[in-house]
Design a protein around this motif. Sequence first.
Motif, PDB file in Angstrom:
ATOM      1  N   THR A  84       0.810  -1.222   0.000  1.00 53.32           N
ATOM      2  CA  THR A  84       0.000   0.000   0.000  1.00 53.32           C
ATOM      3  C   THR A  84       0.841   1.268   0.000  1.00 53.32           C
ATOM      4  O   THR A  84       0.310   2.352  -0.278  1.00 53.32           O
ATOM      5  N   ARG A  85       2.128   1.137   0.301  1.00 48.93           N
ATOM      6  CA  ARG A  85       2.931   2.352   0.397  1.00 48.93           C
ATOM      7  C   ARG A  85       4.402   2.054   0.155  1.00 48.93           C
ATOM      8  O   ARG A  85       4.916   1.027   0.614  1.00 48.93           O
ATOM      9  N   THR A 141       5.634  -2.739   7.779  1.00 46.88           N
ATOM     10  CA  THR A 141       6.585  -1.899   7.044  1.00 46.88           C
ATOM     11  C   THR A 141       7.986  -2.474   7.189  1.00 46.88           C
ATOM     12  O   THR A 141       8.446  -2.725   8.309  1.00 46.88           O
ATOM     13  N   THR A 170       5.365  -0.929   2.699  1.00 48.86           N
ATOM     14  CA  THR A 170       4.323  -1.369   3.627  1.00 48.86           C
ATOM     15  C   THR A 170       3.375  -2.313   2.905  1.00 48.86           C
ATOM     16  O   THR A 170       2.794  -1.954   1.873  1.00 48.86           O
ATOM     17  N   LEU A 202       7.998   4.289   0.535  1.00 48.37           N
ATOM     18  CA  LEU A 202       8.579   5.547   0.992  1.00 48.37           C
ATOM     19  C   LEU A 202      10.066   5.602   0.686  1.00 48.37           C
ATOM     20  O   LEU A 202      10.786   4.605   0.831  1.00 48.37           O
ATOM     21  N   SER A 232       6.652   9.806  -0.027  1.00 48.64           N
ATOM     22  CA  SER A 232       6.073   8.721  -0.821  1.00 48.64           C
ATOM     23  C   SER A 232       6.692   8.698  -2.214  1.00 48.64           C
ATOM     24  O   SER A 232       7.049   9.747  -2.778  1.00 48.64           O
ATOM     25  N   SER A 272       5.378   7.318  -7.823  1.00 44.39           N
ATOM     26  CA  SER A 272       4.428   6.294  -8.254  1.00 44.39           C
ATOM     27  C   SER A 272       5.067   4.944  -8.008  1.00 44.39           C
ATOM     28  O   SER A 272       6.289   4.840  -7.873  1.00 44.39           O
TER      29      SER A 272
END
Length: 459
Positions: A337-338, A378, A373, A340, A345, A348
Amino acid sequence: MSVDLFPGARAVAAALPAVPIAVIPVGDSPAGVALGRFGRFGYVTNFGSDSVTALDPVTRTAVATVPVGTGPWGVAVDPAGAEAYVGNSGSGTVSVIATATNTVTATIGGISWPAGIRFSLDGSRAYVVDRDTGRLVVLDTATRTAVTSVPVGSTPYEVALSPDDPYAYVSASGDGTVTVVDTGSNTAVATIDGFTQPRGLAVTPDGQRLYVADQGAGTVSVVDTTTYAVATVIGGFDAPVSLAMGPRGVLAFVAESGSGSLTAINLATDDRAATVTGLGARGGLAVTRDSRHVYVADAGTDTVAVLRIPVPVSPDQGPTGGGSPVILSGRGFLGATRVLFGDRSAASFLVVDDTTITAVAPAGTGAVPVTVTAAGVTRTLGSFFYLEAPRIRAVSPATGHTAGGNTLTITGIGLYTTQEVRLGTTSVYPTVVSDGRLTLTVPPAPPLLPARSPKSPWW
């Protein structure tokens, strides 16, 4: 000094089976590997068949077999790419190979058991380790004669030079030391002890750290070249014998003869970035100029494997403005979902499968952790390094003869990763001395266009 004797306690990438992108058949019991600075050729010493195999790194094939002396071991290509020196351990000679013809043009005698070989930055000197006499022999490459020799401990093995040439480092497996030689005075100025059986050596491109593979202790030590003190010991290796440094200063590669593995070390953190297994009997290593491929000699199969290392973050550096495409490798990525880069963030990202994510780096500065994550957890994969745009302060000399041939020095900031310099429309491949200095040989000036009549149209 920090000591890492329990590397499994750290978050490191899982070992993966090696999948070479090429396997090149060579001679019997390949030992040393060297690549030309411009990536046009490479050489592999075949200890068991008294020959050297010439490689084409573009096609990743063997192109010639060159007979040399008995038991060839160490090999190095001069900075100009004109000659390769091969140490013949059995015959006590150094063979000089012309790279243009792949023929031996000279044989240098008087070295009892030549092992590791390195050239000075300007190519005027070759430094050859003599295992029998415990000395570092300094050769004049113009006259092909020994200038002097320096005592460097019992049963020396490898030699490495700092990027700007002031010091040579020589590992001596017989007495567990590394000797520091001042190449200006050709004298030993320091002895670094505490090793069990030091073998492979590599210096970071900025010259600030020396990495030492200790086969007997199963460790890689990181030495501060200012104080000659061991700053970090990375444990858990199985008989590490060879070390190679990526020219971009991001990764060091370690060949483990006990397990047949190749491990990449992240130079920013001194953590393992990746390990590949199943490579058989390990020999010498060489890293391509772009730091993307490693050539590994395998004495068990009489081949050279060409590997693309599956590092978790690749590439792991890019401009501060962001926009760099980055491939993330690991496990458990489905449903991520993420992504970093530090606290920012990714511009894309796309989950390709459970082991791969493609992302675009955001803008940033410095070195930042890259985290993913997924399923509410994470994990840190590695680091990404933001590079400032290079700035040139001075170019010296400012003028030169149209025939070229002189040495140009460029000083500035952020020159560390320079791969190409353009003089007008002519591309030149420089020598990166440090983050603040490049040197290159000036090519001939392009021919002048004929003068046009003012009454004629320019086209």
